[in-house]
Design a protein around this motif. Structure first.
Motif, PDB file in Angstrom:
ATOM      1  N   VAL A  17       2.263 -16.817 -50.963  1.00  0.00           N
ATOM      2  CA  VAL A  17       2.999 -17.907 -51.679  1.00  0.00           C
ATOM      3  C   VAL A  17       4.412 -17.934 -51.611  1.00  0.00           C
ATOM      4  O   VAL A  17       4.810 -17.198 -52.850  1.00  0.00           O
ATOM      5  CB  VAL A  17       1.586 -18.440 -52.513  1.00  0.00           C
ATOM      6  N   SER A  19       7.043 -19.223 -54.557  1.00  0.00           N
ATOM      7  CA  SER A  19       6.863 -20.882 -55.103  1.00  0.00           C
ATOM      8  C   SER A  19       8.500 -21.819 -55.048  1.00  0.00           C
ATOM      9  O   SER A  19       8.796 -20.893 -55.550  1.00  0.00           O
ATOM     10  CB  SER A  19       6.607 -19.528 -56.393  1.00  0.00           C
ATOM     11  N   CYS A  43       0.460 -20.538 -48.259  1.00  0.00           N
ATOM     12  CA  CYS A  43       0.741 -22.115 -48.479  1.00  0.00           C
ATOM     13  C   CYS A  43       2.247 -21.541 -49.224  1.00  0.00           C
ATOM     14  O   CYS A  43       3.312 -20.589 -49.473  1.00  0.00           O
ATOM     15  CB  CYS A  43      -0.716 -22.635 -49.124  1.00  0.00           C
ATOM     16  N   VAL A  45       3.894 -23.236 -52.832  1.00  0.00           N
ATOM     17  CA  VAL A  45       3.296 -24.522 -53.958  1.00  0.00           C
ATOM     18  C   VAL A  45       4.517 -25.156 -54.590  1.00  0.00           C
ATOM     19  O   VAL A  45       5.541 -24.124 -55.505  1.00  0.00           O
ATOM     20  CB  VAL A  45       2.820 -23.749 -54.779  1.00  0.00           C
ATOM     21  N   GLN A 131      -0.189 -20.820 -61.453  1.00  0.00           N
ATOM     22  CA  GLN A 131      -1.480 -20.152 -61.052  1.00  0.00           C
ATOM     23  C   GLN A 131      -2.053 -20.795 -61.591  1.00  0.00           C
ATOM     24  O   GLN A 131      -3.483 -20.154 -60.863  1.00  0.00           O
ATOM     25  CB  GLN A 131      -0.743 -18.340 -62.035  1.00  0.00           C
ATOM     26  N   LEU A 134      -2.898 -22.734 -58.612  1.00  0.00           N
ATOM     27  CA  LEU A 134      -3.811 -21.506 -57.037  1.00  0.00           C
ATOM     28  C   LEU A 134      -5.529 -21.212 -57.416  1.00  0.00           C
ATOM     29  O   LEU A 134      -6.144 -21.322 -56.652  1.00  0.00           O
ATOM     30  CB  LEU A 134      -2.790 -20.604 -56.781  1.00  0.00           C
ATOM     31  N   GLN A 137      -7.425 -23.657 -56.599  1.00  0.00           N
ATOM     32  CA  GLN A 137      -7.607 -24.653 -55.338  1.00  0.00           C
ATOM     33  C   GLN A 137      -8.304 -23.243 -53.973  1.00  0.00           C
ATOM     34  O   GLN A 137      -8.893 -23.703 -53.458  1.00  0.00           O
ATOM     35  CB  GLN A 137      -6.027 -24.177 -54.784  1.00  0.00           C
ATOM     36  N   TYR A 138      -7.694 -22.214 -55.006  1.00  0.00           N
ATOM     37  CA  TYR A 138      -8.008 -20.934 -54.055  1.00  0.00           C
ATOM     38  C   TYR A 138      -9.606 -20.157 -54.725  1.00  0.00           C
ATOM     39  O   TYR A 138      -9.840 -19.462 -54.007  1.00  0.00           O
ATOM     40  CB  TYR A 138      -7.014 -19.643 -53.219  1.00  0.00           C
ATOM     41  N   LEU A 143      -8.140 -14.230 -55.239  1.00  0.00           N
ATOM     42  CA  LEU A 143      -7.071 -14.517 -55.369  1.00  0.00           C
ATOM     43  C   LEU A 143      -7.179 -12.474 -55.946  1.00  0.00           C
ATOM     44  O   LEU A 143      -6.233 -12.086 -55.874  1.00  0.00           O
ATOM     45  CB  LEU A 143      -6.311 -14.912 -56.184  1.00  0.00           C
ATOM     46  N   VAL A 148      -1.759 -10.884 -54.753  1.00  0.00           N
ATOM     47  CA  VAL A 148      -1.014 -11.814 -54.367  1.00  0.00           C
ATOM     48  C   VAL A 148       0.085 -12.006 -54.544  1.00  0.00           C
ATOM     49  O   VAL A 148       0.803 -11.210 -56.175  1.00  0.00           O
ATOM     50  CB  VAL A 148      -0.980 -13.278 -55.752  1.00  0.00           C
ATOM     51  N   TRP A 169      -1.157  -9.502 -59.324  1.00  0.00           N
ATOM     52  CA  TRP A 169       0.125 -10.848 -58.379  1.00  0.00           C
ATOM     53  C   TRP A 169       1.237 -10.087 -58.754  1.00  0.00           C
ATOM     54  O   TRP A 169       2.322  -9.716 -60.051  1.00  0.00           O
ATOM     55  CB  TRP A 169       0.380 -11.933 -60.295  1.00  0.00           C
TER      56      TRP A 169
END
Length: 275
Positions: A17, A19, A43, A45, A131, A134, A137-138, A143, A148, A169
């Motif tokens: 993702v 950022s 994606c 964000v 965070q 995400l 959303q997912y 995740l 991630v 992460w």
């Protein structure tokens, strides 16, 4: 397109993702994705602190979002208040979040504020909200299982901002790995046929240089007016805090026109200002 000196190491097994901070480096990364010089992440964000510079936010909506839509890439601009209620103050201890200039310990010989508050706004307004969004959303379990990779826009001329974080992460720096500097990023965007990318920052950010305040006053007067009103509201509860080191109302600050526009370059063009 501008010559790319080195490739970015991409791990498609993890959730990737970008950022986006809405500024120069983030825009350059999107151009590289659109040009297939970078792989497409899962994606993008951008966390809208709801104090974003209006010209930077408009640029994203006018140019970047349509480019992402064209290649089937989801770009979410998420208003902070939809995810987190934390705004100007910590609810637990009353700590002010942004790093305002402070005259709590007096003023120096020039009459300027001696101190500056530590800044927590990037964590509470951006990275924490990022965070949480995400996970909502997912799915946090999905995740965590996949891992991630957060792409951030620090460029090759910002080595001090590069932090290696291992675990579920992780942070990745496409521009840094590709040896692209901020100036190169600007040229890359312009070569792509887009207007010169704007600088990204909250309109009330106390890390602005004099030149940046003057630029806002002359070019985005509606944002400058909001900053003046914000400072007045702030001082109702915190009369020792100011937006500038001068410790006077913003519209009366004796800005130095020869001051350079460097402060926000270091902080606010990525998705997490003080990362």
């Amino acid at each position: 397109m501008t010559l790319i000196q080195r490739n970015f190491k991409h791990d498609p097994t993890r959730f990737n993702v970008l950022s986006s901070g809405g500024g120069t480096q983030s825009i350059a990364i999107i151009c590289l994705i659109h040009a297939k010089k970078l792989p497409k992440p899962d994606c993008i964000v951008m966390i809208d602190t709801e104090r974003e510079a209006s010209n930077a936010l408009n640029y994203q909506r006018q140019y970047m979002m349509p480019m992402c839509h064209e290649i089937g890439l989801d770009y979410y601009i998420v208003e902070k208040s939809l995810i987190s209620p934390i705004d100007l103050i910590y609810p637990k201890n009353g700590t002010v979040l942004p790093g305002y200039h402070s005259e709590f310990n007096g003023r120096n010989k020039s009459g300027h504020c001696k101190g500056k508050q530590p800044g927590y706004c990037s964590v509470k307004w951006k990275s924490d909200v990022f965070q949480k969004f995400l996970n909502m959303q997912y799915g946090e379990r999905y995740l965590t299982k996949r891992g991630v990779n957060i792409w951030l826009g620090m460029s090759f001329d910002e080595p001090k901002r590069i932090k290696t974080i291992l675990g579920k992460w992780q942070r990745k720096y496409p521009l840094f790995e590709m040896m692209i500097t901020r100036e190169t990023a600007i040229k890359l965007v312009e070569d792509y046929g887009l207007p010169t990318p704007p600088r990204s920052a909250c309109w009330m950010c106390p890390n602005r240089s004099d030149a940046e305040w003057l630029w806002m006053k002359d070019n985005v007067p509606e944002d400058f007016k909001k900053a003046c009103e914000h400072e007045k509201e702030l001082q109702q509860d915190f009369p020792h805090l100011w937006l500038t080191r001068y410790g006077v109302p913003l519209d009366k600050a004796p800005f130095l026109s020869q001051d350079n526009m460097t402060n926000l370059t270091q902080f606010c063009d990525t998705g997490m200002c003080f990362s």
